[in-house]
Scaffold this active site. Structure first.
Site, PDB file in Angstrom:
ATOM      1  N   ARG A 237     -14.762 -30.286  15.942  1.00  0.00           N
ATOM      2  CA  ARG A 237     -15.884 -31.220  15.918  1.00  0.00           C
ATOM      3  C   ARG A 237     -16.848 -30.832  17.033  1.00  0.00           C
ATOM      4  NH1 ARG A 237     -14.445 -32.317  11.552  1.00  0.00           N
ATOM      5  NH2 ARG A 237     -13.936 -34.355  10.664  1.00  0.00           N
ATOM      6  N   GLU A 266     -25.190 -33.374  13.355  1.00  0.00           N
ATOM      7  CA  GLU A 266     -25.240 -32.639  12.080  1.00  0.00           C
ATOM      8  C   GLU A 266     -26.077 -33.423  11.083  1.00  0.00           C
ATOM      9  OE1 GLU A 266     -21.168 -31.862  10.958  1.00  0.00           O
ATOM     10  OE2 GLU A 266     -20.804 -30.753  12.809  1.00  0.00           O
ATOM     11  N   HIS A 285     -20.953 -26.852   8.734  1.00  0.00           N
ATOM     12  CA  HIS A 285     -19.728 -27.662   8.594  1.00  0.00           C
ATOM     13  C   HIS A 285     -19.095 -27.414   7.219  1.00  0.00           C
ATOM     14  CE1 HIS A 285     -17.559 -31.507  10.105  1.00  0.00           C
ATOM     15  NE2 HIS A 285     -16.756 -30.762   9.358  1.00  0.00           N
TER      16      HIS A 285
HETATM   17  C1  DGY Z   1     -12.547 -32.695   7.684  1.00  0.00           C
HETATM   18  O1  DGY Z   1     -11.867 -32.758   6.664  1.00  0.00           O
HETATM   19  O2  DGY Z   1     -12.349 -33.421   8.669  1.00  0.00           O
HETATM   20  C2  DGY Z   1     -13.666 -31.709   7.675  1.00  0.00           C
HETATM   21  O3  DGY Z   1     -14.128 -31.411   8.931  1.00  0.00           O
HETATM   22  C3  DGY Z   1     -14.786 -32.242   6.845  1.00  0.00           C
HETATM   23  O4  DGY Z   1     -15.341 -33.337   7.495  1.00  0.00           O
END
Ligand code: DGY
Length: 325
Positions: A237, A266, A285
């Site tokens: 993240r 994002e 992402h």
């Molecule tokens: C997750 O599954 O947490 C990925 O990062 C998509 O948000």
């Protein structure tokens, strides 16, 4: 009477049929201003929500007095206030396992793309800049045999270690809450404290969740520990990293480059300085974004949700404290 499920992510026809056989479904196609207004209108009668990429604050969920479950189409659960949900006995589920290998593939794609300057050199060719055989100015650095440092040895960390160890002959260093003897045995990995990892790894890869404890974990002090030839990879993240400190580290040559799939905000601002840097590979992402894996995640979320609505304990319950049947 059928329960009311509000979807804020589109499902395949097959999964939609499955859900509609059991529930009344409202689909919110876009999370733009109009979609958010639709969500607010639907929340008062909602029994369950299914979707991803939306911060569901208590102020929003207070509009949903009948809410029993939220099925997140993600493994990460940083968009939810778990204490609040547990207090209200709203079940929260996620989609672990099904995205592990795909997300680790993304991690490796970023490692290779950044070290071997794949995007930069492909752009050079596209722009007609390949006039003669390339020289040292365009050389990258090797991946095989280099030290892979993994911060957060969960499922995705393990899948990354597997690729590094078996595929690329990389010594593996890792840092996590506690040592994992099985991982050490399988991948010949060595547990170490964070500073040692930052100082010794050629590739520093973040695969840990965002929590109060990990927010801004990688700050200016952490970047100062890294070697100037190291490459930083983030598939966890954005908020685990102090982005301004990372930009400084890249500008000042404290690290060689970065492969980033996640950002503090994002979508990433198109004027972000990160997008001006040739030594940064930025992706949108997309860790789990393959047709197969996104369908598997959606299926997993639908199954979690149907179980919850049927009064059964869902397989991927994040807040067991909310389960007091
Ligand atoms: C997750 O599954 O947490 C990925 O990062 C998509 O948000």
């Amino acid at each position: 009477m059928k329960k009311h499920v509000v979807l804020y992510k589109k499902l395949s026809a097959q999964l939609m049929d499955r859900l509609q056989a059991q529930a009344k479904v409202t689909l919110i196609e876009n999370l733009d201003a109009q979609g958010l207004a639709q969500l607010r209108t639907a929340l008062p009668s909602a029994h369950a929500l299914l979707g991803a990429s939306l911060k569901l604050d208590p102020s929003l969920l207070d509009l949903a007095p009948h809410l029993e479950a939220i099925a997140s189409v993600s493994v990460g659960v940083d968009n939810y206030d778990i204490d609040y949900l547990t207090e209200r006995r709203i079940l929260l589920t996620n989609t672990p396992d099904v995205l592990t290998e795909t997300t680790a593939d993304t991690g490796f794609a970023l490692i290779l793309a950044t070290a071997r300057r794949v995007v930069e050199l492909a752009n050079l060719v596209r722009a007609g800049g390949w006039q003669q055989s390339i020289g040292p100015r365009h050389f990258g650095s090797d991946v095989h045999g280099k030290t892979l440092g993994i911060v957060g040895m969960g499922r995705i960390g393990e899948a990354l270690a597997q690729r590094g160890h078996f595929g690329f002959g990389m010594p593996v260093l890792y840092h996590s809450h506690s040592p994992k003897p099985a991982v050490e045995q399988r991948f010949n990995a060595r547990y170490c404290d964070l500073d040692t990892l930052l100082q010794q790894a050629d590739f520093i890869c973040l695969t840990l969740p965002l929590t109060a404890e990990t927010e801004d974990l990688i700050d200016a002090r952490a970047f100062a520990q890294m070697r100037p030839d190291s490459i930083f990879i983030n598939i966890s993240r954005g908020k685990v990293v102090d982005e301004a400190a990372m930009i400084d580290a890249l500008r000042n040559g404290q690290i060689r480059g970065a492969g980033l799939d996640v950002f503090e905000r994002e979508p990433l601002d198109p004027v972000s300085p990160l997008l001006q840097m040739d030594n940064v590979v930025a992706t949108p992402h997309m860790g789990s974004a393959t047709h197969e894996t996104r369908e598997a995640m959606a299926r997993c979320a639908v199954e979690n949700l149907l179980a919850a609505l049927a009064g059964e304990r869902p397989a991927n319950l994040v807040n067991p404290g909310a389960w007091k049947r």
